[in-house]
Design a protein around this motif. Structure first.
Motif, PDB file in Angstrom:
ATOM      1  N   LYS A  51       0.698  -1.292  -0.028  1.00  0.00           N
ATOM      2  CA  LYS A  51       0.039   0.176   0.108  1.00  0.00           C
ATOM      3  C   LYS A  51       0.899   1.226  -0.022  1.00  0.00           C
ATOM      4  N   MET A  52       1.937   1.080  -0.501  1.00  0.00           N
ATOM      5  CA  MET A  52       2.849   2.319  -0.573  1.00  0.00           C
ATOM      6  C   MET A  52       2.258   3.065  -1.962  1.00  0.00           C
ATOM      7  N   GLN A  53       1.858   4.276  -1.885  1.00  0.00           N
ATOM      8  CA  GLN A  53       1.238   4.728  -2.973  1.00  0.00           C
ATOM      9  C   GLN A  53       1.559   6.123  -3.090  1.00  0.00           C
ATOM     10  N   ALA A  54       2.431   6.910  -2.538  1.00  0.00           N
ATOM     11  CA  ALA A  54       2.743   8.412  -2.846  1.00  0.00           C
ATOM     12  C   ALA A  54       3.853   8.064  -3.767  1.00  0.00           C
ATOM     13  N   LYS A  55       3.625   9.352  -4.595  1.00  0.00           N
ATOM     14  CA  LYS A  55       4.645   9.637  -5.610  1.00  0.00           C
ATOM     15  C   LYS A  55       6.241   9.537  -5.259  1.00  0.00           C
ATOM     16  N   TYR A  56       6.437   9.986  -4.002  1.00  0.00           N
ATOM     17  CA  TYR A  56       8.154  10.111  -3.481  1.00  0.00           C
ATOM     18  C   TYR A  56       8.398   8.496  -3.367  1.00  0.00           C
ATOM     19  N   GLN A  57       7.355   7.746  -3.052  1.00  0.00           N
ATOM     20  CA  GLN A  57       7.758   6.305  -2.798  1.00  0.00           C
ATOM     21  C   GLN A  57       7.947   5.457  -4.017  1.00  0.00           C
ATOM     22  N   LEU A  58       6.856   5.896  -4.967  1.00  0.00           N
ATOM     23  CA  LEU A  58       6.923   4.738  -6.256  1.00  0.00           C
ATOM     24  C   LEU A  58       7.951   5.446  -7.209  1.00  0.00           C
ATOM     25  N   HIS A  59       8.184   7.010  -7.592  1.00  0.00           N
ATOM     26  CA  HIS A  59       8.756   7.335  -8.699  1.00  0.00           C
ATOM     27  C   HIS A  59      10.086   6.602  -8.875  1.00  0.00           C
ATOM     28  N   PRO A  60      11.005   6.814  -7.835  1.00  0.00           N
ATOM     29  CA  PRO A  60      12.375   6.417  -7.840  1.00  0.00           C
ATOM     30  C   PRO A  60      12.643   5.047  -8.399  1.00  0.00           C
ATOM     31  N   ILE A  61      11.662   4.136  -7.801  1.00  0.00           N
ATOM     32  CA  ILE A  61      11.667   2.516  -7.960  1.00  0.00           C
ATOM     33  C   ILE A  61      11.434   2.514  -9.415  1.00  0.00           C
ATOM     34  N   LEU A  62      10.232   3.120  -9.868  1.00  0.00           N
ATOM     35  CA  LEU A  62       9.998   2.960 -11.353  1.00  0.00           C
ATOM     36  C   LEU A  62      10.700   3.510 -12.343  1.00  0.00           C
ATOM     37  N   SER A  63      11.503   4.649 -11.862  1.00  0.00           N
ATOM     38  CA  SER A  63      12.328   5.274 -12.763  1.00  0.00           C
ATOM     39  C   SER A  63      13.689   4.335 -13.018  1.00  0.00           C
ATOM     40  N   ASP A  64      13.967   3.862 -11.944  1.00  0.00           N
ATOM     41  CA  ASP A  64      15.086   2.888 -11.874  1.00  0.00           C
ATOM     42  C   ASP A  64      14.808   1.537 -12.688  1.00  0.00           C
ATOM     43  N   LEU A  65      13.541   1.157 -12.456  1.00  0.00           N
ATOM     44  CA  LEU A  65      13.074  -0.185 -13.140  1.00  0.00           C
ATOM     45  C   LEU A  65      12.790   0.249 -14.774  1.00  0.00           C
ATOM     46  N   LEU A  66      12.523   1.386 -15.180  1.00  0.00           N
ATOM     47  CA  LEU A  66      12.422   1.735 -16.653  1.00  0.00           C
ATOM     48  C   LEU A  66      13.909   1.871 -17.101  1.00  0.00           C
ATOM     49  N   ALA A  67      14.709   2.553 -16.225  1.00  0.00           N
ATOM     50  CA  ALA A  67      15.929   2.507 -16.897  1.00  0.00           C
ATOM     51  C   ALA A  67      16.820   1.174 -17.099  1.00  0.00           C
ATOM     52  N   SER A  68      16.686   0.284 -16.293  1.00  0.00           N
ATOM     53  CA  SER A  68      17.491  -1.113 -16.339  1.00  0.00           C
ATOM     54  C   SER A  68      16.583  -1.751 -17.459  1.00  0.00           C
ATOM     55  N   TYR A  69      15.501  -1.880 -17.244  1.00  0.00           N
ATOM     56  CA  TYR A  69      14.526  -2.397 -18.435  1.00  0.00           C
ATOM     57  C   TYR A  69      14.903  -2.191 -19.763  1.00  0.00           C
ATOM     58  N   SER A  70      15.034  -0.771 -19.925  1.00  0.00           N
ATOM     59  CA  SER A  70      15.414  -0.479 -21.303  1.00  0.00           C
ATOM     60  C   SER A  70      16.520  -0.774 -21.737  1.00  0.00           C
ATOM     61  N   ARG A  71      17.657  -0.757 -20.947  1.00  0.00           N
ATOM     62  CA  ARG A  71      19.029  -1.461 -21.097  1.00  0.00           C
ATOM     63  C   ARG A  71      18.981  -2.977 -21.830  1.00  0.00           C
ATOM     64  N   VAL A  72      18.196  -3.600 -21.385  1.00  0.00           N
ATOM     65  CA  VAL A  72      18.207  -5.027 -21.718  1.00  0.00           C
ATOM     66  C   VAL A  72      17.020  -5.695 -22.499  1.00  0.00           C
ATOM     67  N   ALA A  73      15.969  -5.078 -22.437  1.00  0.00           N
ATOM     68  CA  ALA A  73      14.580  -5.905 -22.868  1.00  0.00           C
ATOM     69  C   ALA A  73      14.472  -5.266 -24.423  1.00  0.00           C
ATOM     70  N   ARG A  74      14.366  -6.261 -25.233  1.00  0.00           N
ATOM     71  CA  ARG A  74      14.252  -6.428 -26.534  1.00  0.00           C
ATOM     72  C   ARG A  74      13.005  -6.961 -27.294  1.00  0.00           C
ATOM     73  N   GLY A  75      12.790  -6.631 -28.456  1.00  0.00           N
ATOM     74  CA  GLY A  75      11.522  -7.047 -29.205  1.00  0.00           C
ATOM     75  C   GLY A  75      10.318  -6.501 -28.991  1.00  0.00           C
TER      76      GLY A  75
END
Length: 128
Positions: A51-75
């Motif tokens: 139930k963590m729903q604040a922007k300040y809690q979710l944004h850094p994790i999602l930003s890191d996820l998108l950065a790492s996912y974009s480096r390796v996910a293809r297709g």
């Protein structure tokens, strides 16, 4: 001034090299990115389940996820999932630091994350 590319970059909140990741990283870096991506998926899904729903809690994790996912996910399947993750990052970027996603948004984000994670895991098993 009319600067649509700059406005888009500010809206998205990540560098163009992350949003449009191209080229395969070296294998050692690739392994690190795979581990980071998996970790970021699990961390963000757990945060939403707790139930963590604040922007300040979710944004850094999602930003890191998108950065790492974009480096390796293809297709094409990965591109569609990356677009969905990017949608959520843009939505969070439009919120104030103390704002929170509501219950419906949290469930939708978790659903999208679980789908993307399943596809991510399948791609690892099949070597894509």
């Amino acid at each position: 001034m009319d600067l649509p590319a700059a406005a888009h970059r500010l809206e998205v909140g990540v560098p163009a090299t992350v949003e449009h990741a191209h080229g395969a990283p070296p294998s050692n870096e690739h392994a690190r990115s795979v581990a980071e991506t998996t970790q970021n998926f699990i961390t963000l899904m757990d945060a939403l389940k707790l139930k963590m729903q604040a922007k300040y809690q979710l944004h850094p994790i999602l930003s890191d996820l998108l950065a790492s996912y974009s480096r390796v996910a293809r297709g094409p399947e990965a591109a569609a999932k990356r677009e969905r993750l990017l949608h959520w990052l843009i939505a969070l970027n439009k919120m104030g630091a103390g704002d929170e996603v509501d219950e419906v948004q949290a469930r939708e984000m978790l659903f999208d994350l679980e789908n993307a994670y399943s596809e991510w895991f399948r791609s690892l098993l099949h070597g894509n």
